[in-house]
Each structure stands twice: as structure tokens, then as C-alpha cells.
Design a protein around this motif. Structure first.
Motif, PDB file in Angstrom:
ATOM      1  N   LEU A 196       0.824  -1.212   0.000  1.00 26.49           N
ATOM      2  CA  LEU A 196       0.000   0.000   0.000  1.00 26.49           C
ATOM      3  C   LEU A 196       0.857   1.261   0.000  1.00 26.49           C
ATOM      4  N   ARG A 197       1.953   1.223   0.721  1.00 25.66           N
ATOM      5  CA  ARG A 197       2.865   2.373   0.723  1.00 25.66           C
ATOM      6  C   ARG A 197       3.460   2.575  -0.670  1.00 25.66           C
ATOM      7  N   GLY A 198       3.855   1.488  -1.313  1.00 29.74           N
ATOM      8  CA  GLY A 198       4.366   1.583  -2.679  1.00 29.74           C
ATOM      9  C   GLY A 198       3.310   2.079  -3.647  1.00 29.74           C
ATOM     10  N   LEU A 199       2.071   1.631  -3.473  1.00 25.38           N
ATOM     11  CA  LEU A 199       0.965   2.084  -4.318  1.00 25.38           C
ATOM     12  C   LEU A 199       0.765   3.587  -4.174  1.00 25.38           C
ATOM     13  N   ALA A 200       0.839   4.083  -2.948  1.00 30.03           N
ATOM     14  CA  ALA A 200       0.684   5.518  -2.710  1.00 30.03           C
ATOM     15  C   ALA A 200       1.765   6.316  -3.438  1.00 30.03           C
ATOM     16  N   TRP A 201       3.008   5.882  -3.346  1.00 30.64           N
ATOM     17  CA  TRP A 201       4.102   6.568  -4.031  1.00 30.64           C
ATOM     18  C   TRP A 201       3.972   6.429  -5.545  1.00 30.64           C
ATOM     19  N   SER A 202       3.460   5.330  -6.010  1.00 29.93           N
ATOM     20  CA  SER A 202       3.336   5.088  -7.443  1.00 29.93           C
ATOM     21  C   SER A 202       2.316   6.009  -8.092  1.00 29.93           C
ATOM     22  N   LEU A 203       1.299   6.391  -7.394  1.00 30.17           N
ATOM     23  CA  LEU A 203       0.250   7.219  -7.967  1.00 30.17           C
ATOM     24  C   LEU A 203       0.628   8.696  -8.054  1.00 30.17           C
ATOM     25  N   LEU A 204       1.668   9.110  -7.356  1.00 32.25           N
ATOM     26  CA  LEU A 204       2.026  10.528  -7.313  1.00 32.25           C
ATOM     27  C   LEU A 204       2.440  11.120  -8.664  1.00 32.25           C
ATOM     28  N   PRO A 205       3.245  10.466  -9.508  1.00 28.60           N
ATOM     29  CA  PRO A 205       3.601  11.099 -10.791  1.00 28.60           C
ATOM     30  C   PRO A 205       2.391  11.387 -11.674  1.00 28.60           C
ATOM     31  N   LEU A 206       1.492  10.440 -11.792  1.00 26.01           N
ATOM     32  CA  LEU A 206       0.315  10.642 -12.625  1.00 26.01           C
ATOM     33  C   LEU A 206      -0.594  11.714 -12.013  1.00 26.01           C
ATOM     34  N   ALA A 207      -0.723  11.722 -10.706  1.00 26.10           N
ATOM     35  CA  ALA A 207      -1.532  12.744 -10.041  1.00 26.10           C
ATOM     36  C   ALA A 207      -0.928  14.129 -10.249  1.00 26.10           C
ATOM     37  N   ALA A 208       0.392  14.245 -10.160  1.00 28.44           N
ATOM     38  CA  ALA A 208       1.049  15.539 -10.367  1.00 28.44           C
ATOM     39  C   ALA A 208       0.814  16.043 -11.786  1.00 28.44           C
ATOM     40  N   TYR A 209       0.829  15.148 -12.759  1.00 31.10           N
ATOM     41  CA  TYR A 209       0.549  15.545 -14.140  1.00 31.10           C
ATOM     42  C   TYR A 209      -0.894  16.017 -14.273  1.00 31.10           C
ATOM     43  N   LEU A 210      -1.819  15.271 -13.726  1.00 30.97           N
ATOM     44  CA  LEU A 210      -3.233  15.578 -13.912  1.00 30.97           C
ATOM     45  C   LEU A 210      -3.653  16.884 -13.233  1.00 30.97           C
ATOM     46  N   ILE A 211      -3.044  17.232 -12.104  1.00 24.28           N
ATOM     47  CA  ILE A 211      -3.431  18.478 -11.430  1.00 24.28           C
ATOM     48  C   ILE A 211      -2.593  19.669 -11.898  1.00 24.28           C
ATOM     49  N   GLY A 212      -1.603  19.432 -12.742  1.00 26.20           N
ATOM     50  CA  GLY A 212      -0.796  20.520 -13.281  1.00 26.20           C
ATOM     51  C   GLY A 212       0.340  20.967 -12.383  1.00 26.20           C
ATOM     52  N   ALA A 213       0.746  20.149 -11.462  1.00 32.19           N
ATOM     53  CA  ALA A 213       1.816  20.522 -10.536  1.00 32.19           C
ATOM     54  C   ALA A 213       3.199  20.320 -11.142  1.00 32.19           C
ATOM     55  N   LEU A 214       3.291  19.618 -12.242  1.00 28.56           N
ATOM     56  CA  LEU A 214       4.604  19.344 -12.823  1.00 28.56           C
ATOM     57  C   LEU A 214       5.296  20.613 -13.297  1.00 28.56           C
ATOM     58  N   GLN A 215       4.548  21.550 -13.868  1.00 23.75           N
ATOM     59  CA  GLN A 215       5.178  22.781 -14.339  1.00 23.75           C
ATOM     60  C   GLN A 215       5.734  23.586 -13.167  1.00 23.75           C
ATOM     61  N   THR A 216       5.043  23.586 -12.045  1.00 24.84           N
ATOM     62  CA  THR A 216       5.542  24.273 -10.856  1.00 24.84           C
ATOM     63  C   THR A 216       6.806  23.586 -10.341  1.00 24.84           C
ATOM     64  N   LEU A 217       6.779  22.259 -10.288  1.00 26.01           N
ATOM     65  CA  LEU A 217       7.971  21.521  -9.844  1.00 26.01           C
ATOM     66  C   LEU A 217       9.132  21.737 -10.811  1.00 26.01           C
ATOM     67  N   TRP A 218       8.834  21.820 -12.107  1.00 31.11           N
ATOM     68  CA  TRP A 218       9.871  22.092 -13.106  1.00 31.11           C
ATOM     69  C   TRP A 218      10.479  23.474 -12.866  1.00 31.11           C
ATOM     70  N   SER A 219       9.650  24.464 -12.604  1.00 35.56           N
ATOM     71  CA  SER A 219      10.143  25.823 -12.357  1.00 35.56           C
ATOM     72  C   SER A 219      11.011  25.874 -11.107  1.00 35.56           C
ATOM     73  N   ILE A 220      10.580  25.186 -10.076  1.00 34.24           N
ATOM     74  CA  ILE A 220      11.373  25.149  -8.840  1.00 34.24           C
ATOM     75  C   ILE A 220      12.712  24.476  -9.099  1.00 34.24           C
ATOM     76  N   GLY A 221      12.704  23.353  -9.805  1.00 33.89           N
ATOM     77  CA  GLY A 221      13.945  22.629 -10.097  1.00 33.89           C
ATOM     78  C   GLY A 221      14.902  23.435 -10.947  1.00 33.89           C
ATOM     79  N   THR A 222      14.393  24.108 -11.985  1.00 35.60           N
ATOM     80  CA  THR A 222      15.292  24.912 -12.823  1.00 35.60           C
ATOM     81  C   THR A 222      15.812  26.126 -12.072  1.00 35.60           C
TER      82      THR A 222
END
Length: 181
Positions: free
Chosen positions: A52-78
Motif C-alpha cells: 500500500l505504501r508503494g501504491l501511494a508513491w506510485s500514484l504521485l507522478p500521474l496525479a502531479a501531471y493531472l493536477i498541473g503541478a509538474l510545471q511548478t515543480l519544473w520551475s522550482i527545479g530549474t
């Protein structure tokens, strides 16, 4: 072509990857799929909680894409990468880092010297002489308050026997000092 590359902030010699240059949905979907497989394997080997812990971590990349958080994380990283690159390759930044380190060392040293001076002045005053005179009271302090006499030190009680190894030896010692035995 040159005008297009300048609009995006690119030189002909180097390519700067933009957020939109990456196909994010396949990348996030692939990460989620790999995570789901690893979660299933973890569940079989280590139990349901690990799965279940692995399942929770596994869902985060797809969730980040769907809510639009990836662009914010990209900006922070750059931004962090740009800051670190500027830090590493700029001599003026290194001078600033060195000055900051020097300031911290001087501050710590002054605190140590201040504490040591206050202790040595207090011990020389208690001994009644030797050394420099105590500092004069400042004008802001107002009238000089009488100094309280130093608290008398309690004489050390000589131990007649070595400390026992049991857990109650310190309690027994306290009781003996208070006269309870």
C-alpha cells in the motif's frame, strides 16, 4: 530560424530544454506503471502495508501531471539548478560565501570570549582581588545596586564507598544526603 531560437532564450551553440519539450503524460504514466509493478512485488514479499505504501508513491507522478503541478515543480527545479550553477561558477559569490563564513566564525569567537570574560571576572571578584578591577557601571544603569554576596558553596561530601552498579545507587545517595536512610 535565428529569431525563433532567440525568442525561446536559446543560443545556436547550446540547447536549453523547455518544459513543453518533454512528453509528460507518457513519462508520468510509465513511472506510475513501473511503480505499480514494484508495489505488487513489495506486497508479495513484505506484506500488505509495504504494498500500500508503494501504491501511494506510485500514484504521485500521474496525479502531479493531472493536477498541473509538474510545471511548478519544473520551475522550482530549474530555479534551484540555476542558483547552484551561479553559485559554483561565480567568483563573487564565493567571496560572499567566504565573508559569511568569516562572519559566523567571528560571531562564535566573540560569544566564546564574552562568556569566558564574564566567568573569569566573576571568579576573580569572588576571590577578592587579583586581576583587573570590575567594570564601571554605565550611565544608563542608574544608581548602583548593592551586589548580592556570592552564594556559599556547599562542601563536597566525601564518598566512603564506590558507586554501586545498580540503578538505585544515585537515589540512595540522595536519601543519605538528606538524612533519610
Amino acid at each position: 530560424m535565428r529569431a525563433r531560437m532567440e525568442v525561446h532564450g536559446r543560443d545556436e551553440g547550446r540547447q536549453i530544454m523547455d518544459f513543453n519539450d518533454i512528453a509528460w503524460l507518457p513519462l508520468c504514466g510509465g513511472l506510475t506503471a513501473v511503480g505499480l509493478v514494484l508495489s505488487f512485488l513489495a506486497m508479495r514479499r513484505k506484506g500488505l502495508a509495504a504494498g500500500l505504501r508503494g501504491l501511494a508513491w506510485s500514484l504521485l507522478p500521474l496525479a502531479a501531471y493531472l493536477i498541473g503541478a509538474l510545471q511548478t515543480l519544473w520551475s522550482i527545479g530549474t530555479s534551484i539548478a540555476g542558483f547552484l550553477a551561479g553559485l559554483v561558477f561565480s567568483p563573487t559569490v564565493w567571496v560572499g560565501v567566504a565573508l559569511t563564513g568569516l562572519a559566523v566564525v567571528l560571531y562564535v569567537a566573540s560569544g566564546y570570549m564574552y562568556g569566558r570574560g564574564a566567568r573569569s571576572a566573576g571568579t576573580s571578584a569572588a576571590k577578592g582581588g587579583g586581576g583587573s578591577a570590575p567594570a564601571a557601571p554605565s550611565a544608563q544603569a542608574g544608581p548602583a545596586a548593592p551586589q548580592a554576596p556570592a552564594a556559599p558553596r556547599r562542601p563536597q561530601v566525601a564518598k566512603s564507598k564506590p558507586k554501586a552498579d545498580d540503578d538505585f545507587s544515585d537515589i540512595e545517595e540522595l536519601l543519605k544526603r538528606r538524612g533519610i536512610s
